[in-house]
Motif scaffolding. Structure first.
Motif, mmCIF file in Angstrom:
data_model
loop_
_atom_site.group_PDB
_atom_site.id
_atom_site.type_symbol
_atom_site.label_atom_id
_atom_site.label_comp_id
_atom_site.label_asym_id
_atom_site.label_seq_id
_atom_site.Cartn_x
_atom_site.Cartn_y
_atom_site.Cartn_z
ATOM 1 N N UNK A 149 0.862 -1.183 0.000
ATOM 2 C CA UNK A 149 0.000 0.000 0.000
ATOM 3 C C UNK A 149 0.898 1.233 0.000
ATOM 4 N N UNK A 150 0.700 2.076 -0.995
ATOM 5 C CA UNK A 150 1.434 3.335 -1.120
ATOM 6 C C UNK A 150 0.617 4.416 -0.429
ATOM 7 N N UNK A 151 1.198 5.066 0.575
ATOM 8 C CA UNK A 151 0.455 6.048 1.369
ATOM 9 C C UNK A 151 0.695 7.488 0.914
ATOM 10 N N UNK A 152 1.309 7.658 -0.254
ATOM 11 C CA UNK A 152 1.502 9.003 -0.795
ATOM 12 C C UNK A 152 0.196 9.502 -1.402
ATOM 13 N N UNK A 153 0.125 10.794 -1.686
ATOM 14 C CA UNK A 153 -1.103 11.333 -2.281
ATOM 15 C C UNK A 153 -1.241 10.854 -3.730
ATOM 16 N N UNK A 154 -2.400 11.089 -4.317
ATOM 17 C CA UNK A 154 -2.718 10.564 -5.647
ATOM 18 C C UNK A 154 -1.767 11.069 -6.727
ATOM 19 N N UNK A 155 -1.332 12.318 -6.639
ATOM 20 C CA UNK A 155 -0.420 12.873 -7.637
ATOM 21 C C UNK A 155 0.943 12.183 -7.580
ATOM 22 N N UNK A 156 1.464 11.990 -6.365
ATOM 23 C CA UNK A 156 2.745 11.299 -6.204
ATOM 24 C C UNK A 156 2.638 9.864 -6.708
ATOM 25 N N UNK B 164 4.971 4.397 -8.935
ATOM 26 C CA UNK B 164 4.788 3.616 -7.705
ATOM 27 C C UNK B 164 5.258 2.182 -7.929
ATOM 28 N N UNK B 165 5.460 1.464 -6.850
ATOM 29 C CA UNK B 165 5.858 0.064 -6.944
ATOM 30 C C UNK B 165 4.768 -0.708 -7.683
ATOM 31 N N UNK B 166 5.189 -1.581 -8.575
ATOM 32 C CA UNK B 166 4.235 -2.363 -9.358
ATOM 33 C C UNK B 166 3.313 -3.153 -8.436
ATOM 34 N N UNK B 167 2.008 -3.006 -8.661
ATOM 35 C CA UNK B 167 1.012 -3.737 -7.883
ATOM 36 C C UNK B 167 0.585 -3.065 -6.593
ATOM 37 N N UNK B 168 1.181 -1.919 -6.268
ATOM 38 C CA UNK B 168 0.821 -1.238 -5.020
ATOM 39 C C UNK B 168 -0.546 -0.570 -5.141
ATOM 40 N N UNK B 169 -1.296 -0.629 -4.052
ATOM 41 C CA UNK B 169 -2.584 0.076 -3.974
ATOM 42 C C UNK B 169 -2.324 1.448 -3.375
ATOM 43 N N UNK C 208 13.268 2.996 3.247
ATOM 44 C CA UNK C 208 13.683 3.838 2.142
ATOM 45 C C UNK C 208 12.570 4.227 1.194
ATOM 46 N N UNK C 209 11.382 3.677 1.385
ATOM 47 C CA UNK C 209 10.235 3.996 0.549
ATOM 48 C C UNK C 209 10.471 3.692 -0.918
ATOM 49 N N UNK C 210 9.851 4.469 -1.784
ATOM 50 C CA UNK C 210 9.978 4.259 -3.221
ATOM 51 C C UNK C 210 11.419 4.472 -3.673
ATOM 52 N N UNK C 211 12.110 5.373 -3.006
ATOM 53 C CA UNK C 211 13.523 5.616 -3.337
ATOM 54 C C UNK C 211 14.336 4.330 -3.131
ATOM 55 N N UNK C 212 14.141 3.663 -2.008
ATOM 56 C CA UNK C 212 14.833 2.405 -1.744
ATOM 57 C C UNK C 212 14.405 1.304 -2.698
ATOM 58 N N UNK C 213 13.133 1.327 -3.067
ATOM 59 C CA UNK C 213 12.588 0.351 -4.015
ATOM 60 C C UNK C 213 13.303 0.490 -5.363
ATOM 61 N N UNK D 288 16.228 1.973 -5.882
ATOM 62 C CA UNK D 288 17.642 1.650 -5.712
ATOM 63 C C UNK D 288 17.899 0.154 -5.743
ATOM 64 N N UNK D 289 16.895 -0.638 -5.361
ATOM 65 C CA UNK D 289 17.013 -2.103 -5.403
ATOM 66 C C UNK D 289 16.672 -2.635 -6.793
ATOM 67 N N UNK D 290 16.447 -1.718 -7.750
ATOM 68 C CA UNK D 290 16.116 -2.085 -9.133
ATOM 69 C C UNK D 290 14.855 -2.937 -9.230
ATOM 70 N N UNK D 291 13.861 -2.588 -8.442
ATOM 71 C CA UNK D 291 12.584 -3.292 -8.490
ATOM 72 C C UNK D 291 11.611 -2.515 -9.367
ATOM 73 N N UNK D 292 10.611 -3.194 -9.937
ATOM 74 C CA UNK D 292 9.761 -2.559 -10.940
ATOM 75 C C UNK D 292 8.870 -1.439 -10.398
ATOM 76 N N UNK D 293 8.778 -0.390 -11.205
ATOM 77 C CA UNK D 293 7.953 0.781 -10.908
ATOM 78 C C UNK D 293 7.051 1.017 -12.100
ATOM 79 N N UNK D 294 5.802 1.386 -11.831
ATOM 80 C CA UNK D 294 4.867 1.692 -12.907
ATOM 81 C C UNK D 294 4.217 3.039 -12.659
#
Length: 135
Positions: free
Chosen positions: A51-58, A63-68, A120-125, A127-133
Motif C-alpha cells: 500500500x502506497x500512502x503518498x497522495x494521488x499525484x505522487x 509507484x511500486x508495481x502492484x501497489x494500492x 527507504x520507501x519508493x527511493x529504496x525500491x 535503488x534495489x532495481x525493483x519494478x515501478x509503474x
C-alpha cells in the motif's frame, strides 16, 4: 587481572567491534521496517499487500508495481476497504519511509498486526532495481 592489563588493547578492539555489530540491533534498524527485497519475499511467499500512502499525484507519477494507493490522510477510512484481510502482511510505502512509519502505527490501531514499512520507501525500491509503474 594480569591478562586484562597485558591485553587491554585487544579487549578494547573486541568491545568496539562487538558494539559496532550490535548497533543496528540497539538502534532498531528502521523501526520495524523491512528492506525492499524483504517486501518482495513477503508479497511472493505470504501474499503480502503493498500500500502506497503518498497522495494521488505522487502515486500517479510512479509507484511500486502492484501497489494500492491509500493516501496517509485517508488511511483510517480507506484502508479497510482496500485491504479487507487484516491477517496478511501489510507493506506500507511512501517516498522515503517517514510517512510509512507513521502509517504503520495507524494501521496497527486498525487491526493490521503485520503492518510494516518498506525501508527507504519508493527511493529504496528504485535503488534495489525493483519494478515501478505509472498510473
Amino acid at each position: 587481572m594480569k591478562f586484562i592489563v597485558d591485553n587491554w588493547m585487544l579487549i578494547l578492539i573486541a568491545l568496539s567491534s562487538g558494539s559496532m555489530l550490535a548497533w543496528p540491533l540497539i538502534r532498531g534498524t528502521g523501526g520495524g521496517s523491512l528492506t525492499a527485497q524483504g517486501a518482495v519475499q513477503l508479497i511472493n511467499r505470504s501474499r503480502g499487500v503493498m500500500v502506497d500512502v503518498r497522495n494521488a499525484e505522487e502515486y500517479a507519477a510512479g509507484h511500486a508495481t502492484g501497489a494500492k494507493n491509500v493516501p496517509f490522510d485517508q488511511l483510517e477510512a480507506k484502508l479497510p476497504l482496500a485491504v479487507k484481510n487484516k491477517t496478511v502482511p501489510l507493506l506500507l510505502m511512501c517516498a522515503t519511509g517517514a510517512r510509512a512509519q507513521r502509517a504503520v502505527a495507524a494501521a496497527k490501531k486498525l487491526g493490521y498486526e503485520q503492518a510494516q514499512a518498506v525501508a527507504g520507501g519508493l527511493k529504496g525500491w528504485k535503488e534495489a532495481n525493483l519494478p515501478v509503474e505509472k498510473a
